[in-house]
Design a protein around this motif. Structure first.
Motif, PDB file in Angstrom:
ATOM      1  N   LEU A 213       5.131 -13.150   9.187  1.00 33.33           N
ATOM      2  CA  LEU A 213       6.123 -12.137   9.531  1.00 33.33           C
ATOM      3  C   LEU A 213       7.041 -11.837   8.348  1.00 33.33           C
ATOM      4  CD1 LEU A 213       7.072 -13.221  13.174  1.00 33.33           C
ATOM      5  CD2 LEU A 213       5.779 -11.191  12.490  1.00 33.33           C
ATOM      6  N   LEU A 214       7.414 -12.868   7.594  1.00 34.35           N
ATOM      7  CA  LEU A 214       8.281 -12.656   6.441  1.00 34.35           C
ATOM      8  C   LEU A 214       7.578 -11.869   5.343  1.00 34.35           C
ATOM      9  CD1 LEU A 214      10.058 -16.121   6.209  1.00 34.35           C
ATOM     10  CD2 LEU A 214      11.131 -13.921   6.753  1.00 34.35           C
ATOM     11  N   ILE A 215       6.255 -12.048   5.242  1.00 33.79           N
ATOM     12  CA  ILE A 215       5.498 -11.325   4.218  1.00 33.79           C
ATOM     13  C   ILE A 215       5.236  -9.883   4.636  1.00 33.79           C
ATOM     14  CG2 ILE A 215       3.255 -11.192   3.037  1.00 33.79           C
ATOM     15  CD1 ILE A 215       3.200 -14.274   3.144  1.00 33.79           C
ATOM     16  N   LYS A 216       4.836  -9.692   5.886  1.00 34.13           N
ATOM     17  CA  LYS A 216       4.435  -8.372   6.352  1.00 34.13           C
ATOM     18  C   LYS A 216       5.606  -7.504   6.797  1.00 34.13           C
ATOM     19  CE  LYS A 216      -0.015  -8.664   5.836  1.00 34.13           C
ATOM     20  NZ  LYS A 216      -0.757  -7.736   4.950  1.00 34.13           N
ATOM     21  N   ARG A 217       6.668  -8.152   7.274  1.00 32.49           N
ATOM     22  CA  ARG A 217       7.822  -7.390   7.753  1.00 32.49           C
ATOM     23  C   ARG A 217       8.980  -7.567   6.783  1.00 32.49           C
ATOM     24  NH1 ARG A 217       8.081  -6.057  13.308  1.00 32.49           N
ATOM     25  NH2 ARG A 217      10.220  -5.443  12.772  1.00 32.49           N
ATOM     26  N   LYS A 218       9.065  -6.652   5.794  1.00 34.78           N
ATOM     27  CA  LYS A 218      10.109  -6.764   4.786  1.00 34.78           C
ATOM     28  C   LYS A 218      11.500  -6.650   5.388  1.00 34.78           C
ATOM     29  CE  LYS A 218       7.181  -4.971   1.069  1.00 34.78           C
ATOM     30  NZ  LYS A 218       7.010  -3.934   0.020  1.00 34.78           N
ATOM     31  N   ASP A 219      11.600  -5.931   6.521  1.00 37.01           N
ATOM     32  CA  ASP A 219      12.910  -5.771   7.140  1.00 37.01           C
ATOM     33  C   ASP A 219      13.449  -7.085   7.702  1.00 37.01           C
ATOM     34  OD1 ASP A 219      10.670  -5.415   8.962  1.00 37.01           O
ATOM     35  OD2 ASP A 219      12.168  -5.115  10.520  1.00 37.01           O
ATOM     36  N   LEU A 220      12.565  -8.065   7.907  1.00 32.72           N
ATOM     37  CA  LEU A 220      13.013  -9.340   8.451  1.00 32.72           C
ATOM     38  C   LEU A 220      13.642 -10.241   7.396  1.00 32.72           C
ATOM     39  CD1 LEU A 220      10.039 -10.309  10.801  1.00 32.72           C
ATOM     40  CD2 LEU A 220      12.251  -9.345  11.458  1.00 32.72           C
ATOM     41  N   ARG A 221      13.342  -9.972   6.122  1.00 34.96           N
ATOM     42  CA  ARG A 221      13.824 -10.865   5.067  1.00 34.96           C
ATOM     43  C   ARG A 221      15.339 -10.883   4.979  1.00 34.96           C
ATOM     44  NH1 ARG A 221       9.486  -8.986   0.372  1.00 34.96           N
ATOM     45  NH2 ARG A 221       7.608  -9.407   1.621  1.00 34.96           N
ATOM     46  N   GLY A 222      15.946  -9.787   5.275  1.00 31.70           N
ATOM     47  CA  GLY A 222      17.399  -9.747   5.224  1.00 31.70           C
ATOM     48  C   GLY A 222      18.043  -9.851   6.581  1.00 31.70           C
ATOM     49  N   LYS A 223      17.242 -10.158   7.590  1.00 28.89           N
ATOM     50  CA  LYS A 223      17.753 -10.229   8.956  1.00 28.89           C
ATOM     51  C   LYS A 223      18.530 -11.524   9.143  1.00 28.89           C
ATOM     52  CE  LYS A 223      16.052  -9.093  13.606  1.00 28.89           C
ATOM     53  NZ  LYS A 223      16.563  -7.726  13.610  1.00 28.89           N
ATOM     54  N   SER A 224      19.786 -11.410   9.471  1.00 27.21           N
ATOM     55  CA  SER A 224      20.633 -12.592   9.633  1.00 27.21           C
ATOM     56  C   SER A 224      20.992 -12.849  11.089  1.00 27.21           C
ATOM     57  CB  SER A 224      21.922 -12.429   8.811  1.00 27.21           C
ATOM     58  OG  SER A 224      22.637 -11.280   9.252  1.00 27.21           O
ATOM     59  N   SER A 225      20.400 -12.083  12.019  1.00 32.05           N
ATOM     60  CA  SER A 225      20.723 -12.220  13.434  1.00 32.05           C
ATOM     61  C   SER A 225      20.165 -13.530  13.979  1.00 32.05           C
ATOM     62  CB  SER A 225      20.139 -11.044  14.227  1.00 32.05           C
ATOM     63  OG  SER A 225      20.202 -11.305  15.607  1.00 32.05           O
ATOM     64  N   LEU A 226      21.061 -14.424  14.393  1.00 34.31           N
ATOM     65  CA  LEU A 226      20.647 -15.690  14.975  1.00 34.31           C
ATOM     66  C   LEU A 226      19.828 -15.492  16.250  1.00 34.31           C
ATOM     67  CD1 LEU A 226      20.655 -18.774  15.079  1.00 34.31           C
ATOM     68  CD2 LEU A 226      22.879 -18.651  16.235  1.00 34.31           C
ATOM     69  N   PRO A 227      20.244 -14.627  17.183  1.00 34.26           N
ATOM     70  CA  PRO A 227      19.432 -14.430  18.383  1.00 34.26           C
ATOM     71  C   PRO A 227      18.003 -14.000  18.066  1.00 34.26           C
ATOM     72  CG  PRO A 227      21.605 -13.482  18.704  1.00 34.26           C
ATOM     73  CD  PRO A 227      21.510 -13.876  17.258  1.00 34.26           C
ATOM     74  N   SER A 228      17.832 -13.117  17.079  1.00 36.29           N
ATOM     75  CA  SER A 228      16.488 -12.648  16.753  1.00 36.29           C
ATOM     76  C   SER A 228      15.613 -13.779  16.237  1.00 36.29           C
ATOM     77  CB  SER A 228      16.561 -11.535  15.704  1.00 36.29           C
ATOM     78  OG  SER A 228      17.106 -10.355  16.258  1.00 36.29           O
ATOM     79  N   TRP A 229      16.128 -14.569  15.310  1.00 34.75           N
ATOM     80  CA  TRP A 229      15.317 -15.639  14.750  1.00 34.75           C
ATOM     81  C   TRP A 229      15.015 -16.729  15.775  1.00 34.75           C
ATOM     82  CZ3 TRP A 229      12.243 -15.008  11.043  1.00 34.75           C
ATOM     83  CH2 TRP A 229      12.545 -14.143   9.978  1.00 34.75           C
ATOM     84  N   LEU A 230      15.954 -16.981  16.675  1.00 35.67           N
ATOM     85  CA  LEU A 230      15.682 -17.941  17.739  1.00 35.67           C
ATOM     86  C   LEU A 230      14.571 -17.444  18.650  1.00 35.67           C
ATOM     87  CD1 LEU A 230      19.316 -19.004  18.742  1.00 35.67           C
ATOM     88  CD2 LEU A 230      17.610 -20.408  17.583  1.00 35.67           C
ATOM     89  N   ALA A 231      14.648 -16.153  19.010  1.00 33.78           N
ATOM     90  CA  ALA A 231      13.621 -15.578  19.889  1.00 33.78           C
ATOM     91  C   ALA A 231      12.269 -15.512  19.190  1.00 33.78           C
ATOM     92  CB  ALA A 231      14.056 -14.187  20.354  1.00 33.78           C
ATOM     93  N   ILE A 232      12.263 -15.155  17.915  1.00 33.78           N
ATOM     94  CA  ILE A 232      11.001 -15.089  17.166  1.00 33.78           C
ATOM     95  C   ILE A 232      10.342 -16.467  17.100  1.00 33.78           C
ATOM     96  CG2 ILE A 232      10.029 -14.773  14.858  1.00 33.78           C
ATOM     97  CD1 ILE A 232      12.083 -12.481  14.489  1.00 33.78           C
ATOM     98  N   THR A 233      11.148 -17.482  16.773  1.00 38.48           N
ATOM     99  CA  THR A 233      10.601 -18.841  16.695  1.00 38.48           C
ATOM    100  C   THR A 233      10.121 -19.312  18.057  1.00 38.48           C
ATOM    101  OG1 THR A 233      12.152 -19.325  14.898  1.00 38.48           O
ATOM    102  CG2 THR A 233      11.070 -21.204  15.944  1.00 38.48           C
ATOM    103  N   GLY A 234      10.915 -19.015  19.094  1.00 39.64           N
ATOM    104  CA  GLY A 234      10.496 -19.384  20.443  1.00 39.64           C
ATOM    105  C   GLY A 234       9.193 -18.705  20.834  1.00 39.64           C
ATOM    106  N   GLY A 235       9.072 -17.413  20.513  1.00 40.69           N
ATOM    107  CA  GLY A 235       7.838 -16.694  20.813  1.00 40.69           C
ATOM    108  C   GLY A 235       6.638 -17.284  20.104  1.00 40.69           C
TER     109      GLY A 235
END
Length: 337
Positions: A213-235
């Motif tokens: 996801l970090l390689i293919k989704r460049k928009d995620l590299r600067g994503k600092s949202s804790l809820p998003s990263w928790l949900a992504i990891t959980g998924g």
């Protein structure tokens, strides 16, 4: 649609699955210390091992007259069935003696003793776990009298691992069902796998998923949202549970012929995969935290996940925290959450 499909599959398989509750008690090495099996008509599988020959392990259970006594003795597929051939001894009121009990076998002062030796080993695939094993011996009889029955498992000349399936009524308590993924790890260890080998597909899927996801989704590299990263990891942990189940299926059917139960395994793998996809579809959207329905959908997924054995309880916890954090971020937009 994916979430609805997951709900439907969970409902179908939790209501119709045929499986044994796995347990791994300390061995009872005498009649006095025999492991007590509560509710012996319920389907249980006891996983244990004999340390050496002429060392019986004892179990005890209460039966009512006319109830069915159903027992199956198994050994791991990793064990040589020509060298390790355990024996069952069923002892209790109303039984007629069959076979010759060895001198080192303790017997009660009442009833008879039925000796059941290992027969032709039958390699089998079990789709619920999933795992493979040799079915060595079977007892299927009716309790002639109400009372206490004993069962001993022993091997005349060597030690080894065995599993004893008891009962025929398929039922799980809530905690037994939710904790099945952890019980399954014990079963795989019983079958000769080490813990690192067991958890490696799960851990690798999460790590590879995050890297992808970090390689293919460049928009995620600067994503600092804790809820998003928790949900992504959980998924990703949900996806990892499905991958780990398929991995164990492949390991099992590489040693025994596949049967129709591979369909059961595939279904149990599909449900966590669907829950993982549903979670990631939400968590990867831009500003999903600001939507009113997205956190609620994540809470629903997190509530379903333990019943689908998705995420080893870690994933559902991360997704729940993610949902709650998103609610807080909407109420307090200036916070750093």
């Amino acid at each position: 649609m994916i979430l609805l499909a997951s709900v439907a599959l969970i409902g179908l398989f939790t209501s119709s699955v045929s499986a044994h509750v796995p347990v791994a008690p300390e061995p009872g090495e005498t009649l006095d210390t025999a492991v007590e099996i509560m509710n012996p008509t319920k389907s249980w599988v006891v996983y244990s091992d004999l340390h050496e020959g002429e060392e019986p392990h004892y179990f005890r259970f209460q039966m009512e007259q006319g109830e069915r006594i159903h027992l199956t003795l198994m050994i791991p597929i990793s064990q040589d069935p020509s060298e390790f051939r355990p024996v069952m001894a069923l002892m209790g009121p109303g039984l007629l003696d069959e076979g010759v009990a060895p001198s080192y076998l303790e017997t009660p002062d009442f009833g008879g003793v039925i000796i059941v030796e290992s027969g032709t080993p039958h390699p089998e695939y079990e789709g619920f776990t999933p795992t493979s094993f040799y079915a060595m011996a079977n007892v299927d009889t009716i309790a002639a009298q109400t009372g206490t029955y004993f069962l001993a498992v022993y091997e005349p000349s060597s030690g080894g691992r065995f599993a004893l399936a008891l009962g025929y009524v398929e039922s799980f308590s809530l905690d037994e069902w939710i904790l099945v993924p952890f019980s399954v790890m014990i079963i795989h260890q019983w079958n000769g796998q080490n813990l690192l080998f067991i958890i490696s597909p799960f851990v690798a899927t999460v790590i590879v998923g995050l890297a992808y996801l970090l390689i293919k989704r460049k928009d995620l590299r600067g994503k600092s949202s804790l809820p998003s990263w928790l949900a992504i990891t959980g998924g990703l942990t949900f996806v990892a549970s499905g991958v780990a189940t398929l991995f164990q299926m492949i390991v099992a059917i590489s040693t025994v012929p596949a049967n129709v139960q591979v369909v059961v395994t595939a279904a149990f793998a599909m449900i966590p995969l669907l829950l993982g996809v549903a979670t990631l579809r939400i968590a990867l959207r831009t500003d999903w935290e600001l939507e009113s329905s997205a956190p609620m959908k994540l809470l629903l997924v997190a509530a379903l996940a333990p019943f689908a054995w998705a995420g080893l309880l870690v994933g559902p916890t991360l997704v729940i925290i993610s949902s709650l954090a998103s609610f807080l971020s909407r109420r307090h937009p200036q916070s750093d959450i």
